[in-house]
Enzyme design. Structure first.
Site, mmCIF file in Angstrom:
data_model
loop_
_atom_site.group_PDB
_atom_site.id
_atom_site.type_symbol
_atom_site.label_atom_id
_atom_site.label_comp_id
_atom_site.label_asym_id
_atom_site.label_seq_id
_atom_site.Cartn_x
_atom_site.Cartn_y
_atom_site.Cartn_z
ATOM 1 N N HIS A 1 0.862 -1.198 0.000
ATOM 2 C CA HIS A 1 0.000 0.000 0.000
ATOM 3 C C HIS A 1 0.890 1.237 0.000
ATOM 4 O O HIS A 1 1.276 1.754 1.044
ATOM 5 C CB HIS A 1 -0.912 -0.038 1.237
ATOM 6 C CG HIS A 1 -1.904 1.090 1.310
ATOM 7 N ND1 HIS A 1 -3.009 1.050 2.146
ATOM 8 C CD2 HIS A 1 -1.978 2.284 0.662
ATOM 9 C CE1 HIS A 1 -3.694 2.171 2.017
ATOM 10 N NE2 HIS A 1 -3.086 2.946 1.128
ATOM 11 N N GLU B 1 -10.962 3.691 6.145
ATOM 12 C CA GLU B 1 -9.862 4.593 6.563
ATOM 13 C C GLU B 1 -10.513 5.665 7.447
ATOM 14 O O GLU B 1 -10.266 5.728 8.640
ATOM 15 C CB GLU B 1 -9.179 5.207 5.342
ATOM 16 C CG GLU B 1 -8.073 6.211 5.694
ATOM 17 C CD GLU B 1 -7.420 6.859 4.455
ATOM 18 O OE1 GLU B 1 -7.979 6.740 3.338
ATOM 19 O OE2 GLU B 1 -6.350 7.497 4.620
ATOM 20 N N ASP C 1 1.799 7.150 1.735
ATOM 21 C CA ASP C 1 2.356 8.290 0.986
ATOM 22 C C ASP C 1 3.582 8.797 1.743
ATOM 23 O O ASP C 1 3.527 9.812 2.446
ATOM 24 C CB ASP C 1 1.300 9.399 0.881
ATOM 25 C CG ASP C 1 0.048 8.920 0.173
ATOM 26 O OD1 ASP C 1 0.072 8.790 -1.054
ATOM 27 O OD2 ASP C 1 -0.948 8.630 0.874
HETATM 28 N N1 ADE Z 1 -4.544 8.525 -2.171
HETATM 29 C C1 ADE Z 1 -3.307 8.642 -1.668
HETATM 30 N N2 ADE Z 1 -3.312 8.385 -0.358
HETATM 31 C C2 ADE Z 1 -4.585 8.075 -0.017
HETATM 32 C C3 ADE Z 1 -5.218 7.695 1.188
HETATM 33 N N3 ADE Z 1 -4.570 7.597 2.349
HETATM 34 N N4 ADE Z 1 -6.548 7.468 1.167
HETATM 35 C C4 ADE Z 1 -7.230 7.595 0.018
HETATM 36 N N5 ADE Z 1 -6.669 7.928 -1.142
HETATM 37 C C5 ADE Z 1 -5.359 8.170 -1.171
HETATM 38 ZN ZN ZN Z 2 -3.731 4.748 0.416
#
Ligand code: ADE
Ligand code: ZN
Length: 349
Positions: free
Chosen positions: A24, A206, A285
Site C-alpha cells: 500500500h 480509513e 504516501d
Molecule cells: N490517495 C493517496 N493516499 C490516499 C489515502 N490515504 N486514502 C485515500 N486515497 C489516497
Molecule cells: Zn492509500
C-alpha cells in the site's frame, strides 16, 4: 514455526533488517518536495510555493481531504515518461535499502490524464522502473487505482484507456476521498475488471464506516482492504475478516498524520493482530507522512509496545497478502526466518 528469543533493544534494527512486502504505497505519494521542485524546473511548471521549506510547511493535515488537495497539486509536475520513471525508480531504490523484497505500487492515472498526460506515458514510465528493479532483485508490480470522487463513467473511460497496457499492471484499486463515495458506486467497473482477470483491492474503513468494508468485500469482491482500521467498530466484520484471512494494508503514520487516531499510541494495529486478522504495515504516501515503511514499523512498535513475535507475524502476513507466486512467498519466508535467527545470536552481529 519456532521463533528465537530476541532482545528488545534489537527490535528497531530487526524491523529494518527483516525482509518485507509493501502493498500500500501510492507512487505519487512518494514524490518528495525536492523532486517536486526539480521536476517543476525541468518541465517549466510554476509552483504556488516559493521554496521547499514553504511546501513542507504546508504538510499539516487535519483529515484525508486536506491531504489529498496538496497531494494532487504536487503531482502536477509529472508530465513526461521520464518523470514517472524517475519517481518509481527513486521509490524502488529506497525500498530496496529498507529490505522490501516485493512492492505492489498504486498509481492514480486520472490525476495525470486529466492534465492531458497520455495513459501510455504514465504506465510506460512506471513499468520500466519496475522492470529495472526486478532485474536488480526487487520484485515490483503496479495496481491501477480509480479515483472514487470521480464518476463511474470516468472510471470506465480510464479502464478503457489502460487496457492496451493491461500486461503492465496486475490489479485495480479504489482510492481518494472516501466518505460519500461508497464502494458500490463502482460495482459495475469492478465487475468488468474481475471479468478481465485483474486482482481487486479497495481503500475502505480509513475514515469511512465498516459498511464500506462490507461493500468492498461483497460488492467489489476485494481480495484485500486498504486501511480497514474502522473494522474494529463492527464485531461481525472482525470475525469475518479473521475467518477469511482478508488482508488489511494498514498505514500507521498516515493514520497519525490524517488524524484517524489522536496519536500513534492509540493505533489499533496490535488489536487487529490479536483478533487474528492478516494485518500488514505500509507507508501509504511516505513523502507526505514523515516516513517510509521501516519508520512506520519502528514508530508504531515504539508507541504501542509490540514485540518481535508481532514483527515476524506482520512480515509473514505481508507475503501471504501479496499477489506474488507461492514459491516467491516461501523463499521470502525462509529469509525472514534466517533474519530472526541472525538477530538471536549476539556474537554474530
Ligand atoms: N490517495 C493517496 N493516499 C490516499 C489515502 N490515504 N486514502 C485515500 N486515497 C489516497
Ligand atoms: Zn492509500
Amino acid at each position: 514455526m519456532k521463533l528465537p528469543a530476541i532482545a528488545s533493544d534489537r527490535l528497531p534494527a530487526l524491523l529494518a533488517a527483516m525482509p518485507k512486502a509493501e502493498l500500500h504505497m501510492h507512487i505519487e505519494g512518494s514524490l518528495e518536495p525536492e523532486m517536486i521542485f526539480a521536476l517543476a524546473e525541468r518541465n517549466g511548471v510554476a509552483l504556488p510555493y516559493a521554496s521547499i521549506e514553504e511546501l513542507r510547511h504546508a504538510y499539516a493535515f487535519t483529515d484525508l481531504q486536506s491531504f489529498l488537495d496538496i497531494y494532487y497539486a504536487g503531482a502536477s509536475v509529472l508530465l513526461k515518461e521520464e518523470d514517472f520513471y524517475d519517481l518509481a525508480q527513486a521509490y524502488l531504490a529506497r525500498a530496496a535499502t529498507e529490505n522490501v523484497v516485493h512492492a505492489e505500487i498504486f498509481f492514480d492515472p486520472q490525476t495525470h490524464t486529466a492534465r492531458g498526460v497520455p495513459m501510455e506515458t504514465v504506465i510506460r514510465g512506471l513499468s520500466r522502473a519496475c522492470a529495472d528493479a526486478r532485474a536488480q532483485g526487487t520484485s515490483a508490480e503496479l495496481i491501477l487505482c480509480f479515483l472514487r470522487h470521480l464518476s463511474e463513467a470516468e472510471a470506465f473511460e480510464t479502464l478503457q484507456a489502460a487496457l492496451p497496457f493491461r500486461d503492465h499492471f496486475i490489479g485495480v484499486g479504489l482510492d481518494s476521498s472516501e466518505v460519500g463515495h461508497p464502494p458500490e458506486k463502482f460495482a459495475r467497473v469492478f465487475a468488468r475488471c474481475r471479468e478481465l482477470g485483474f486482482h481487486i483491492v479497495a481503500h475502505a474503513g480509513e475514515e469511512g464506516p465498516p459498511a464500506y468494508i462490507w461493500q468492498a468485500l461483497d460488492v467489489l469482491k476485494a481480495e484485500r482492504i486498504d486501511h480497514g482500521v474502522q473494522a474494529v467498530h463492527d464485531a461481525a466484520l472482525m470475525r469475518r475478516l479473521a475467518a477469511e484471512r482478508v488482508p488489511l494494508t494498514v498505514c500507521p503514520l498516515s493514520n497519525q498524520k490524517l488524524c484517524v487516531f489522536p496519536d500513534l499510541a492509540q493505533h489499533n494495529l496490535k488489536r487487529l493482530l490479536d483478533a487474528g486478522l492478516c494485518a500488514t504495515v505500509n507507508s501509504d504516501d511516505p513523502a507526505y507522512f514523515g516516513g517510509h515503511i521501516n519508520a512506520n514499523f519502528q514508530q508504531v512498535f515504539a508507541a504501542t509496545g509490540m514485540t518481535a513475535e508481532q514483527a515476524w507475524q506482520l512480515a509473514a502476513n505481508s507475503f501471504e497478502a501479496s499477489f506474488a507466486p507461492a514459491a516467491d512467498q516461501a523463499r521470502w519466508l525462509a529469509r525472514l526466518q534466517d533474519t530472526f535467527e541472525r538477530f538471536a545470536a549476539p556474537a554474530e552481529i
